[in-house]
Design a protein around this motif. Structure first.
Motif, PDB file in Angstrom:
ATOM      1  N   UNK A   1      -8.494  -1.298 -10.163  1.00 34.76           N
ATOM      2  CA  UNK A   1      -7.772  -1.161  -8.887  1.00 34.76           C
ATOM      3  C   UNK A   1      -6.755  -2.267  -8.670  1.00 34.76           C
ATOM      4  N   UNK A   2      -6.724  -3.283  -9.531  1.00 31.01           N
ATOM      5  CA  UNK A   2      -5.760  -4.376  -9.391  1.00 31.01           C
ATOM      6  C   UNK A   2      -5.213  -4.714 -10.768  1.00 31.01           C
ATOM      7  N   UNK A   3      -4.095  -5.426 -10.789  1.00 29.90           N
ATOM      8  CA  UNK A   3      -3.528  -5.814 -12.074  1.00 29.90           C
ATOM      9  C   UNK A   3      -4.459  -6.749 -12.842  1.00 29.90           C
TER      10      UNK A   3
ATOM     11  N   UNK B   1      -1.590   1.330 -20.778  1.00 29.54           N
ATOM     12  CA  UNK B   1      -1.625   0.062 -20.045  1.00 29.54           C
ATOM     13  C   UNK B   1      -0.562   0.040 -18.957  1.00 29.54           C
ATOM     14  N   UNK B   2       0.642   0.522 -19.272  1.00 24.63           N
ATOM     15  CA  UNK B   2       1.726   0.531 -18.283  1.00 24.63           C
ATOM     16  C   UNK B   2       1.389   1.432 -17.101  1.00 24.63           C
ATOM     17  N   UNK B   3       0.823   2.594 -17.374  1.00 23.95           N
ATOM     18  CA  UNK B   3       0.443   3.502 -16.286  1.00 23.95           C
ATOM     19  C   UNK B   3      -0.611   2.865 -15.386  1.00 23.95           C
ATOM     20  N   UNK B   4      -1.585   2.203 -16.008  1.00 23.64           N
ATOM     21  CA  UNK B   4      -2.623   1.538 -15.206  1.00 23.64           C
ATOM     22  C   UNK B   4      -2.043   0.412 -14.371  1.00 23.64           C
ATOM     23  N   UNK B   5      -1.125  -0.354 -14.944  1.00 26.83           N
ATOM     24  CA  UNK B   5      -0.483  -1.433 -14.181  1.00 26.83           C
ATOM     25  C   UNK B   5       0.304  -0.873 -13.001  1.00 26.83           C
TER      26      UNK B   5
ATOM     27  N   UNK C   1      -0.233   1.978 -11.373  1.00 28.07           N
ATOM     28  CA  UNK C   1      -1.176   2.409 -10.340  1.00 28.07           C
ATOM     29  C   UNK C   1      -1.753   1.213  -9.594  1.00 28.07           C
ATOM     30  N   UNK C   2      -2.118   0.171 -10.348  1.00 25.43           N
ATOM     31  CA  UNK C   2      -2.713  -1.010  -9.726  1.00 25.43           C
ATOM     32  C   UNK C   2      -1.717  -1.708  -8.806  1.00 25.43           C
TER      33      UNK C   2
END
Length: 388
Positions: A23-25, A138-142, A144-145
């Protein structure tokens, strides 16, 4: 697909699963360190994000310096990959090899991921594609976060602003309310009484709004309202609330029915229960048919007190009924949209803090009914002065 390919696929899926809950970077960085590096088959690596003109490393594995921050304009591999959005493959660099890939979001570059491999390493076409997919995840997760963090920051700022406004306005409003009550008592002529009555009604309305704002802020910040239970006679509490409301709304009839003697005593927070009852009655007076009386009554059984507030009039729309206790929900009658829509939310918070519950029923034939159930002994919690 060979055994190595199957293993890499499983590792990549494991990394993707770990990113879903980030949920966070910083949590994305933790997932990269614990799962992403292993999924890449690397011996170490780093995840850096762009912030304030520099690349800040969220996480570092292996021998890299965790505190290092690189300027985006620096003549360095990480900064160059970020600027050019072109992956760099260093197949031999002494006793190690490196793959450095940009992290691209919808709005532009987000950061850089660097992966370290032991010894000279030839990055074949298949591995480059695999590491590229890892960078995309990784970019997509970043992204979203980052969006989640912005929303959390905005919400936290709104809560702080609401809390500050509520507390800062409370004291001057108390002075206005006291002066309005004094004017109402001392008014001589009919004109003065009408003017004082309007002033008092509006001052009390503002006071309710301020109290609701403060309570909303506390409930959001702490997860529940604080209460100070003590021995309470619920009948006496009802008489006080009804007397206060009748003074403000003398034109609206309210029918009251008390329960049996001995069934209306319990350990509750009297200030909170007055607030609960007042909010329910104000809601009933606001949305009920003007020509029909509002009903309030209670009864007790062996385990709990049940409070009922009922009004006739247009029913709560079926689509809205499941959400009437959500914050900032208001009725559809534009003529009475003079509140923030926090009254029923506060009612539910007060009932929950007492270990009880509240429900709403509404249809065209019967009208609208709110039922509050309160155990006779509320959970003991530390007293807290919300006006501080």
């Amino acid at each position: 697909m060979d055994a190595v390919g199957l293993s890499l696929g499983r590792d990549l899926r494991a990394y993707a699963a770990g990113l879903i809950s980030a949920a966070s970077r910083r949590e994305v960085g933790r997932a990269f360190a614990t799962t992403g590096v292993a999924a890449a088959g690397a011996s170490g690596g780093s995840l850096s994000v762009a912030r304030h003109g520099s690349l800040h490393r969220l996480t570092v594995c292996g021998t890299l310096d965790e505190d290092r921050v690189a300027s985006l304009s620096a003549n360095a591999v990480l900064a160059e990959v970020f600027r050019t959005l072109t992956s760099t493959w260093l197949e031999t660099s002494g006793d190690e090899a490196w793959a450095v890939l940009p992290l691209l979001g919808d709005g532009g570059p987000l950061g850089v991921v660097a992966l370290q491999f032991a010894g000279p390493h030839a990055f074949g076409e298949g591995q480059r594609a695999f590491l590229g997919e890892l960078a995309v995840l990784t970019a997509r997760a970043l992204q979203r976060a980052e969006l989640h963090e912005r929303e959390e920051d905005a919400l936290a700022f709104q809560h702080r602003l609401i809390g500050i406004a509520g507390h800062e306005l409370r004291n001057p409003l108390t002075v206005v309310l006291s002066a309005a009550e004094q004017l109402s008592r001392s008014a001589a002529s009919e004109r003065e009484k009408r003017t004082a009555g309007r002033l008092l009604r509006n001052a009390r309305r503002m006071d309710r709004v301020m109290r609701d704002l403060i309570d909303y802020t506390q409930a959001q910040a702490e997860g529940r309202l604080q209460i100070a239970p003590r021995e309470v006679d619920f009948h006496e509490l009802c008489v006080r609330v009804l007397a206060s409301l009748c003074a403000v709304h003398p034109e609206r009839p309210v029918t009251y029915r008390r329960g049996e003697d001995g069934r209306g005593r319990g350990r509750w927070d009297p200030d909170r229960l007055e607030q609960l009852l007042e909010n329910l009655l104000v809601n009933a007076l606001k949305y009920g048919a003007p020509e029909r009386p509002v009903y309030v009554g209670w009864y007790g059984d062996s385990t709990e007190l049940v409070v009922k507030v009922h009004n006739q009039g247009p029913p709560i729309p079926a689509a809205l009924l499941p959400h009437v206790f959500d914050p900032f929900q208001r009725g559809e009658n534009h003529a009475v949209r003079d509140s923030l829509g926090l009254g029923l939310y506060i009612v539910k918070q007060i009932a929950t803090a007492h270990g009880g519950s509240v429900e709403a029923r509404s249809d065209r034939e019967i009208g609208t009914t709110f039922l509050v159930r309160l155990p006779y002994a509320a959970p003991g919690t530390q007293a807290r002065d919300l006006a501080c």
